[in-house]
Scaffold this motif. Sequence first.
Motif, PDB file in Angstrom:
ATOM      1  N   THR A  36      -8.911   6.334  -2.470  1.00 11.38           N
ATOM      2  CA  THR A  36      -8.425   5.459  -3.430  1.00 11.38           C
ATOM      3  C   THR A  36      -9.412   4.789  -4.130  1.00 11.38           C
ATOM      4  N   ALA A  37      -9.009   4.674  -5.497  1.00  9.31           N
ATOM      5  CA  ALA A  37      -9.816   4.083  -6.477  1.00  9.31           C
ATOM      6  C   ALA A  37      -9.283   2.880  -6.990  1.00  9.31           C
ATOM      7  N   VAL A  38      -9.810   1.991  -7.467  1.00  9.19           N
ATOM      8  CA  VAL A  38      -9.190   0.673  -8.348  1.00  9.19           C
ATOM      9  C   VAL A  38      -9.330   1.177  -9.716  1.00  9.19           C
ATOM     10  N   SER A  39      -8.386   1.079 -10.489  1.00 11.91           N
ATOM     11  CA  SER A  39      -8.322   1.510 -12.151  1.00 11.91           C
ATOM     12  C   SER A  39      -8.299   0.257 -13.008  1.00 11.91           C
ATOM     13  N   PHE A  40      -9.714   0.184 -13.490  1.00 15.16           N
ATOM     14  CA  PHE A  40      -9.643  -1.061 -14.334  1.00 15.16           C
ATOM     15  C   PHE A  40      -8.953  -0.868 -15.643  1.00 15.16           C
ATOM     16  N   SER A  41      -8.767   0.286 -16.124  1.00 16.25           N
ATOM     17  CA  SER A  41      -8.047   0.529 -17.198  1.00 16.25           C
ATOM     18  C   SER A  41      -6.616   0.243 -17.045  1.00 16.25           C
ATOM     19  N   ASP A  42      -6.140  -0.025 -15.757  1.00 14.51           N
ATOM     20  CA  ASP A  42      -4.656  -0.346 -15.527  1.00 14.51           C
ATOM     21  C   ASP A  42      -4.599  -1.561 -14.796  1.00 14.51           C
ATOM     22  N   ALA A  43      -5.552  -2.614 -15.273  1.00 15.59           N
ATOM     23  CA  ALA A  43      -5.513  -4.089 -14.775  1.00 15.59           C
ATOM     24  C   ALA A  43      -5.785  -4.122 -13.284  1.00 15.59           C
TER      25      ALA A  43
ATOM     26  N   GLU B 228      -4.946  -1.865 -11.040  1.00 15.07           N
ATOM     27  CA  GLU B 228      -4.096  -1.234  -9.915  1.00 15.07           C
ATOM     28  C   GLU B 228      -4.775   0.120  -9.345  1.00 15.07           C
ATOM     29  N   TRP B 229      -4.300   0.404  -8.173  1.00 14.35           N
ATOM     30  CA  TRP B 229      -4.924   1.511  -7.459  1.00 14.35           C
ATOM     31  C   TRP B 229      -4.347   2.855  -7.610  1.00 14.35           C
ATOM     32  N   THR B 230      -5.186   3.997  -7.548  1.00 11.84           N
ATOM     33  CA  THR B 230      -4.725   5.270  -7.698  1.00 11.84           C
ATOM     34  C   THR B 230      -5.325   6.166  -6.610  1.00 11.84           C
ATOM     35  N   ASP B 231      -4.673   7.230  -6.064  1.00 14.30           N
ATOM     36  CA  ASP B 231      -5.165   8.002  -5.153  1.00 14.30           C
ATOM     37  C   ASP B 231      -5.889   9.233  -6.040  1.00 14.30           C
TER      38      ASP B 231
ATOM     39  N   SER C  97      -1.308  -3.820  -0.650  1.00 21.55           N
ATOM     40  CA  SER C  97      -1.480  -2.407  -1.674  1.00 21.55           C
ATOM     41  C   SER C  97      -1.186  -2.872  -2.977  1.00 21.55           C
ATOM     42  N   ASN C  98      -1.839  -2.398  -3.731  1.00 19.98           N
ATOM     43  CA  ASN C  98      -1.740  -2.579  -5.425  1.00 19.98           C
ATOM     44  C   ASN C  98      -1.538  -1.280  -6.261  1.00 19.98           C
ATOM     45  N   TRP C  99      -0.666  -0.190  -5.665  1.00 17.81           N
ATOM     46  CA  TRP C  99      -0.639   0.956  -6.418  1.00 17.81           C
ATOM     47  C   TRP C  99      -0.107   0.876  -7.710  1.00 17.81           C
ATOM     48  N   ARG C 100      -0.638   1.731  -8.573  1.00 16.81           N
ATOM     49  CA  ARG C 100      -0.358   1.938  -9.948  1.00 16.81           C
ATOM     50  C   ARG C 100       1.094   2.584  -9.746  1.00 16.81           C
ATOM     51  N   SER C 101       2.248   2.288 -10.694  1.00 18.57           N
ATOM     52  CA  SER C 101       3.442   2.906 -10.821  1.00 18.57           C
ATOM     53  C   SER C 101       3.328   4.570 -10.664  1.00 18.57           C
ATOM     54  N   GLY C 102       4.011   5.196  -9.866  1.00 18.16           N
ATOM     55  CA  GLY C 102       3.985   6.391  -9.522  1.00 18.16           C
ATOM     56  C   GLY C 102       2.779   6.918  -8.681  1.00 18.16           C
TER      57      GLY C 102
END
Length: 426
Positions: A132-139, A141-144, A115-120
């Motif tokens: 789940t999505a990959v957030s490229f604006s956050d290097a 990291e993953w978001t739900d 896993s590679n979740w964004r903080s929080g």
Amino acid sequence: MTEMNSVMNTVNGSYDGSAWIGLYDDVNSWRWSLGNTELAFNSWKTECQYKFCVCLNYLNWSEAQRYCREHHTDLVSIRNETENERIDLYSNLINVWIGLYRTRSWSDQSNSTFSNWRSGEPNNAGDSEYCTAVSFSDAGEWTDENCDYQLPFICYNVSPLASSRQYHFISVNKSWSEAQTYCRQNYTDLATIDNMTEMNSVMNTVNGSYNGSAWIGLYDDVNSWRWSLDDDDFYQEGEREFRNWFHEPNNYVGDELCVLLDYNGNWADFSCDSSQSFLCYDGRANTSQNYVLVLEGKTWHEAQRHCREFYTDLAIVRNETEHQQILDVTLFSGYNMYIWIGLYRNRLWSDQSSSTFTYWLPETSYVYPQPDNGLYVTGLHGSQHCTTVSLQSFGQWTDESCFERLPFFCYGGESICLYNDIKNIR
């Protein structure tokens, strides 16, 4: 317009908002103006590098999953940091769908725990973020996210043009377990087969020198039952193992991999392709009823999709208390037939891969359908748990007693020409 005016007149000024009519947008129904031509070609904006393909059409998660399964293999699973770094090739995008969804399972049912979740994250904001999505604006990291959001997405592609396995035919008679030991000592394992390209590769290793049956790595682990809701947070010690079988399971016809509950609360294994009503489990906060009976005939997998879309999952039964709650729901409704619950199992490959490809021998005027668990063989009913390739039946599969002594197929080594190499050569 005459009918449109008739529609308007039915309201007679009593309502001035919006109301549904029957028109809907089937996003996969594209066709050519020349009506007798099938849509054999389309040009969606898709870019592929390595084995990953990014599609720049905005779809919700379920639509993206369906697209990937139809045109590639599945929504992407990310198994390690190396694969996560390859995803960064698409960092010019903001968010894209990947294959992780509610219960934190991957779309292709792989067992990766990376896993590679964004903080929080994940935070399930609004009690509605299950995909789940990959957030490229956050290097990267993953978001739900809410599964109904429209986002680009990344598929992965197991190319049918090349196999990653090299197969070896061993013309020595051994039992299935002896063949497994031999393959593990001398190659990688008994043969795993992912697609028809690999199936043809298996056949080509024999090159007409043998026309009987030979072992491959698929076997039927009759004790591998597990719950559709595969989330450790839902289970305490021993709760995954609760069962209420009644003279079951017996895998009577060889393909009984899913579980029905009858009106007495007894459990039985049954073919997953049968159409039955089903019971959903609703584990969301503030729900008034944990079990919801759906009186609509669906296969087990269709029922699973329905429950995951509208509730949490197919019903789990962790203890006798929950079992009684289920009986209260079904008895109160007056329903006295059979219903699907979330318990199921799969046939397994010797190397524990997640391949779902099968090539069973179908029923003809000369042979019974496979697998049959020895149903039509005197003295062998209930004892055929291992799989063979039948060379005399064009490589189609049969289940046989694991103690029978047969030749076998191993696999080992990587093929020299990978998919990208083939494209470049051409």
